[in-house]
Every structure is written in structure tokens, then in C-alpha cells.
Design a protein around this motif. Structure first.
Motif, mmCIF file in Angstrom:
data_model
loop_
_atom_site.group_PDB
_atom_site.id
_atom_site.type_symbol
_atom_site.label_atom_id
_atom_site.label_comp_id
_atom_site.label_asym_id
_atom_site.label_seq_id
_atom_site.Cartn_x
_atom_site.Cartn_y
_atom_site.Cartn_z
ATOM 1 N N GLU A 141 -43.467 -29.713 5.772
ATOM 2 C CA GLU A 141 -42.078 -29.266 5.938
ATOM 3 C C GLU A 141 -41.897 -28.580 7.289
ATOM 4 O OE1 GLU A 141 -38.698 -26.512 3.660
ATOM 5 O OE2 GLU A 141 -40.741 -26.649 2.867
ATOM 6 N N ALA A 142 -42.826 -27.690 7.642
ATOM 7 C CA ALA A 142 -42.729 -26.978 8.919
ATOM 8 C C ALA A 142 -42.927 -27.924 10.101
ATOM 9 C CB ALA A 142 -43.758 -25.851 8.955
ATOM 10 N N HIS A 143 -43.894 -28.847 9.985
ATOM 11 C CA HIS A 143 -44.141 -29.781 11.081
ATOM 12 C C HIS A 143 -42.932 -30.669 11.349
ATOM 13 C CE1 HIS A 143 -48.376 -28.669 11.130
ATOM 14 N NE2 HIS A 143 -48.545 -29.463 12.165
ATOM 15 N N VAL A 144 -42.349 -31.204 10.292
ATOM 16 C CA VAL A 144 -41.194 -32.083 10.465
ATOM 17 C C VAL A 144 -40.008 -31.301 11.035
ATOM 18 C CG1 VAL A 144 -39.478 -33.484 9.253
ATOM 19 C CG2 VAL A 144 -41.909 -33.729 8.697
ATOM 20 N N ASP A 145 -39.708 -30.160 10.432
ATOM 21 C CA ASP A 145 -38.556 -29.360 10.885
ATOM 22 C C ASP A 145 -38.704 -28.958 12.346
ATOM 23 O OD1 ASP A 145 -36.149 -27.540 10.348
ATOM 24 O OD2 ASP A 145 -37.660 -26.083 10.996
ATOM 25 N N ASN A 170 -37.345 -33.258 -3.450
ATOM 26 C CA ASN A 170 -36.762 -31.972 -3.029
ATOM 27 C C ASN A 170 -36.971 -31.733 -1.542
ATOM 28 O OD1 ASN A 170 -35.926 -31.428 -5.632
ATOM 29 N ND2 ASN A 170 -37.711 -30.183 -6.147
ATOM 30 N N LEU A 171 -38.167 -32.094 -1.034
ATOM 31 C CA LEU A 171 -38.441 -31.932 0.387
ATOM 32 C C LEU A 171 -37.511 -32.807 1.219
ATOM 33 C CD1 LEU A 171 -40.055 -30.950 2.819
ATOM 34 C CD2 LEU A 171 -41.787 -32.693 2.290
ATOM 35 N N LEU A 172 -37.349 -34.055 0.816
ATOM 36 C CA LEU A 172 -36.454 -34.963 1.541
ATOM 37 C C LEU A 172 -35.016 -34.468 1.517
ATOM 38 C CD1 LEU A 172 -37.906 -38.385 0.324
ATOM 39 C CD2 LEU A 172 -37.981 -37.509 2.671
ATOM 40 N N SER A 173 -34.582 -33.960 0.361
ATOM 41 C CA SER A 173 -33.210 -33.440 0.246
ATOM 42 C C SER A 173 -32.997 -32.245 1.162
ATOM 43 C CB SER A 173 -32.917 -33.042 -1.206
ATOM 44 O OG SER A 173 -32.954 -34.161 -2.054
ATOM 45 N N GLU A 174 -33.983 -31.344 1.206
ATOM 46 C CA GLU A 174 -33.878 -30.154 2.051
ATOM 47 C C GLU A 174 -33.838 -30.534 3.529
ATOM 48 O OE1 GLU A 174 -33.362 -26.384 3.220
ATOM 49 O OE2 GLU A 174 -33.342 -27.084 1.126
ATOM 50 N N LEU A 175 -34.682 -31.475 3.916
ATOM 51 C CA LEU A 175 -34.705 -31.900 5.314
ATOM 52 C C LEU A 175 -33.420 -32.629 5.701
ATOM 53 C CD1 LEU A 175 -38.419 -33.101 5.554
ATOM 54 C CD2 LEU A 175 -37.404 -31.150 6.752
ATOM 55 N N CYS A 176 -32.874 -33.407 4.782
ATOM 56 C CA CYS A 176 -31.603 -34.085 5.047
ATOM 57 C C CYS A 176 -30.473 -33.090 5.251
ATOM 58 C CB CYS A 176 -31.271 -35.044 3.907
ATOM 59 S SG CYS A 176 -32.240 -36.564 3.886
ATOM 60 N N ARG A 177 -30.492 -32.017 4.473
ATOM 61 C CA ARG A 177 -29.462 -30.976 4.625
ATOM 62 C C ARG A 177 -29.603 -30.267 5.975
ATOM 63 N NH1 ARG A 177 -30.253 -30.106 -0.986
ATOM 64 N NH2 ARG A 177 -31.884 -28.550 -0.564
ATOM 65 N N SER A 178 -30.855 -30.019 6.375
ATOM 66 C CA SER A 178 -31.089 -29.306 7.631
ATOM 67 C C SER A 178 -30.854 -30.183 8.856
ATOM 68 C CB SER A 178 -32.525 -28.773 7.665
ATOM 69 O OG SER A 178 -32.779 -27.897 6.598
ATOM 70 N N HIS A 179 -31.107 -31.488 8.711
ATOM 71 C CA HIS A 179 -31.019 -32.403 9.859
ATOM 72 C C HIS A 179 -30.252 -33.665 9.454
ATOM 73 C CE1 HIS A 179 -34.020 -29.828 11.764
ATOM 74 N NE2 HIS A 179 -34.746 -29.934 10.674
ATOM 75 N N PHE A 184 -34.123 -40.155 7.181
ATOM 76 C CA PHE A 184 -35.349 -39.813 6.454
ATOM 77 C C PHE A 184 -35.667 -40.878 5.407
ATOM 78 C CE2 PHE A 184 -34.028 -35.607 7.944
ATOM 79 C CZ PHE A 184 -35.235 -35.098 8.416
ATOM 80 N N LYS A 185 -36.964 -41.062 5.182
ATOM 81 C CA LYS A 185 -37.406 -42.012 4.158
ATOM 82 C C LYS A 185 -38.715 -41.512 3.562
ATOM 83 C CE LYS A 185 -38.246 -46.968 3.429
ATOM 84 N NZ LYS A 185 -38.276 -48.304 4.097
ATOM 85 N N GLY A 186 -38.843 -41.609 2.249
ATOM 86 C CA GLY A 186 -40.082 -41.252 1.573
ATOM 87 C C GLY A 186 -40.819 -42.494 1.121
#
Length: 338
Positions: A141-145, A170-179, A184-186
Motif C-alpha cells: 500500500e505504501a509503495h504504490v501510494d 479493500n486495498l484496491l478500493s482505497e487506492l482508487c479513492r486516493s488516486h 488499477f487492476k488486481g
């Protein structure tokens, strides 16, 4: 003298104000100290076996930064999914008293991601467009953000995990909200065709897993790709194969001494300290303060390997504490030492 206590919520509030450039500069300073071999103390960690955890005590001192000890508890059961409790105790240099206790659970991921971003900037020859990350924990999460914040050129990101579960969603949803502008794709690791396609198109690959087998073969990685490997920290843990390590030529590391005995994939590929160059040397070169010419064997892609050093912990904790006052964050215990 008072004592400052920063909870996990307090730390999150403070670190949310940090820019990627600020964190890169902080880590550049840390590794400059490490590579010059002076103005720091880094004793070996002490380990104590508890009933259900292994407690790690990691002290460090950096001149003009401070003195700290980080305490991390690693669960002995693989079924324990509560994370790694971590706290950093910071000392007052003048009085010798404890001046702050900081929840460090999120700081390890943040300081590790910051030096990976620094490595990406130093080693990648052109602006990255595609990021692929293996894992789904706080490190990923930190590396991607932080990579997305540091490199506006990134347009797409693929996260690969062993299974598709709620943690990944949940991680994908959070990253989509932030960026919201990033695609994004899982992916599940078993989906070989899609993972191979993602890896072959990646500008940057970040791995943060506990894998004991290579996550993908070297032949999937295209020339010009940069990799940040932060998962392995002991013999037997490997995230990439020996061929990939050989393709990279000179491996850039956080600490050559530590990686020579802790970096599983470098040990497997028979890489010794002399086959590595510390990122602090590259920082010196960029700043024009390098002592002598830097000798590196060029490969067709680049690798940064990190096992983590205690100097990062004292630097990031001190930086957090220095911001707490102006943000009016934290709990102050008055007259704690009276």
C-alpha cells in the motif's frame, strides 16, 4: 520534563501531511550517513522469545537526528493476522530522558517505501508509466501510494496476490479513492498469462512478500525495468530468481553488510558485499560529494534490494515527532520525569 505519546491515529494524521519529496530527502540523508560510515551507531538487534511473539529490540543513533529504540513483536503463529505491534522510543539528547513514544506500525512501511522511491528515481532511465506490485500488505500500500505521488507519469498499476480476497479488494478500493486517475487492476498469481503480460509491460516492479520461491521468471521482465525488492530478510526467502539478479549487474542495496547475510535472493545468486553498491553512494554521487569514482557493472535492468536499517527508524520517528507540535497532535504527559 513532559512525555509525548503518539498513537497510530496520531501518526497517520501527521504522515498524511508528508510529501513524497520530503520523505525521499529524509531517506537520502539517512543513507548518506550509512555509506560514509560515520556519525551513527547501529548495534545489532536483541531478540527475546515471548509466549506468543518474538520481540525485537533495535537501537540506533544518528548525529544531528537523535537516538531511538524500536520494539517490534513478531507473532510465532502463522494464524495470527493482527499485524506486527511496533513502537519507537525517542530520547532527549540533552537530558537523556525519554521524550516520546511513537506507534511505529505504519512507519516501517512508509520509510521502506520512501527509500524504494528514491532508488527508482536514481536508477530508472525514463519516467515510469506502469507499476506492478506483488503482495497486499502495508508495504505494498505504501509503495504504490508513494510511487504514484512521486511519479505523475504513472498511469496504471497492477497488484498481484496469491488469492483474490477482501483484503485485496479493500486495498484496491482505497487506492482508487486516493488516486482516481490511475487504472488499477488486481490479479491472482495463478493467472499466469495476465501476470506475465503485466510484468512484461511494467516500468517498475515492487515486491513485498514472504515468498520462498521466485514470484516470476526473469524472462518475463523487459529490459529497462526497475525492481524494488523488500520482502526477503533471511536465507531461504526469495522473491526473484538467480538469473534476474545476474541480469541486473551491480545490485544497489540499502546496506551491503546486512544484505550479504540477510537478502535471500542475493545469497542464492552468490552475491557478496563486493558485488553490491549502497544507495548512499549514489546519493553522494548525485550531490557531488562522492569520494572517488563509482564502479558499477551495467545490466539490462536494475534492482534495489532492501532489508531495512535502524537508522531509518530513528529518522522517520524523529521527523514525525518534530511535526506533532505544530499540528497539535498527540497526548502530552506533563512532569513525567519529575
Amino acid at each position: 520534563m513532559s512525555l509525548l505519546i503518539l498513537s497510530a491515529q496520531d501518526v497517520n494524521a501527521i504522515t498524511a501531511t508528508f510529501s513524497s519529496a520530503e520523505l525521499e530527502a529524509l531517506m537520502a540523508s539517512v543513507f548518506h550517513h550509512l555509506s560514509t560510515g560515520s556519525d551513527y551507531a547501529l548495534p545489532h538487534r536483541t531478540t527475546i522469545a515471548m509466549s506468543h511473539h518474538t520481540a525485537l529490540f533495535m537501537p540506533s543513533w544518528v548525529k544531528d537526528v537523535g537516538t531511538a529504540i524500536k520494539v517490534v513483536s513478531v507473532p510465532t503463529s502463522t494464524d495470527d493476522k493482527r499485524g506486527l505491534p511496533a513502537s519507537t522510543i525517542l530520547m532527549d539528547e540533552e537530558t537523556g530522558c525519554v521524550k516520546a513514544i511513537v506507534n511505529a506500525s505504519a512507519l516501517t512501511a512508509l520509510r521502506t517505501a520512501a527509500v524504494s522511491v528514491l532508488a527508482t528515481r536514481l536508477l530508472l532511465s525514463k519516467p515510469p508509466i506502469s507499476l506492478v506490485a506483488f503482495g497486499m500488505g502495508k508495504q505494498i500500500e505504501a509503495h504504490v501510494d508513494l510511487h504514484i505521488r512521486a511519479f505523475p507519469s504513472i498511469k496504471r498499476c497492477v497488484i498481484v496476490n496469491r488469492s483474490r480476497n477482501m483484503h485485496l479488494e479493500n486495498l484496491l478500493s482505497e487506492l482508487c479513492r486516493s488516486h482516481p486517475l490511475i487504472a488499477f487492476k488486481g490479479l491472482v498469481a495463478d493467472d499466469t498469462a495476465e501476470v506475465r503480460s503485466a510484468v512484461s509491460r511494467a516500468s517498475v516492479i515492487c515486491t513485498a512478500t514472504s515468498s520462498t520461491h521466485p514470484l516470476f521468471p526473469s524472462e518475463w521482465v523487459s529490459p529497462g525495468t526497475h525492481l524494488n525488492l523488500v520482502g526477503s530478510f533471511k536465507l531461504g526467502m526469495v522473491e526473484v530468481d538467480c538469473d534476474l539478479i545476474r541480469r541486473a549487474g551491480t545490485i544497489v542495496v540499502d546496506s551491503a553488510e546486512a544484505c550479504a547475510v540477510e537478502a535471500g535472493e542475493l545469497i542464492a545468486a552468490s552475491r557478496r558485499a563486493g558485488d553490491m553498491i549502497e544507495i548512499g553512494r549514489l546519493v553522494e554521487d548525485r550531490q557531488g560529494t562522492s569520494q572517488g569514482e563509482i564502479q558499477m557493472t551495467k545490466g539490462d535492468m536494475t534492482v534495489f534490494k532492501s532489508v531495512g536499517v535502524g537508522l531509518q527508524d530513528v529518522a522517520i520517528a524523529q521527523h514525525v515527532v518534530s511535526k506533532a507540535g505544530s499540528l497539535a497532535v498527540g497526548t502530552i504527559v506533563e512532569n513525567f520525569h519529575v
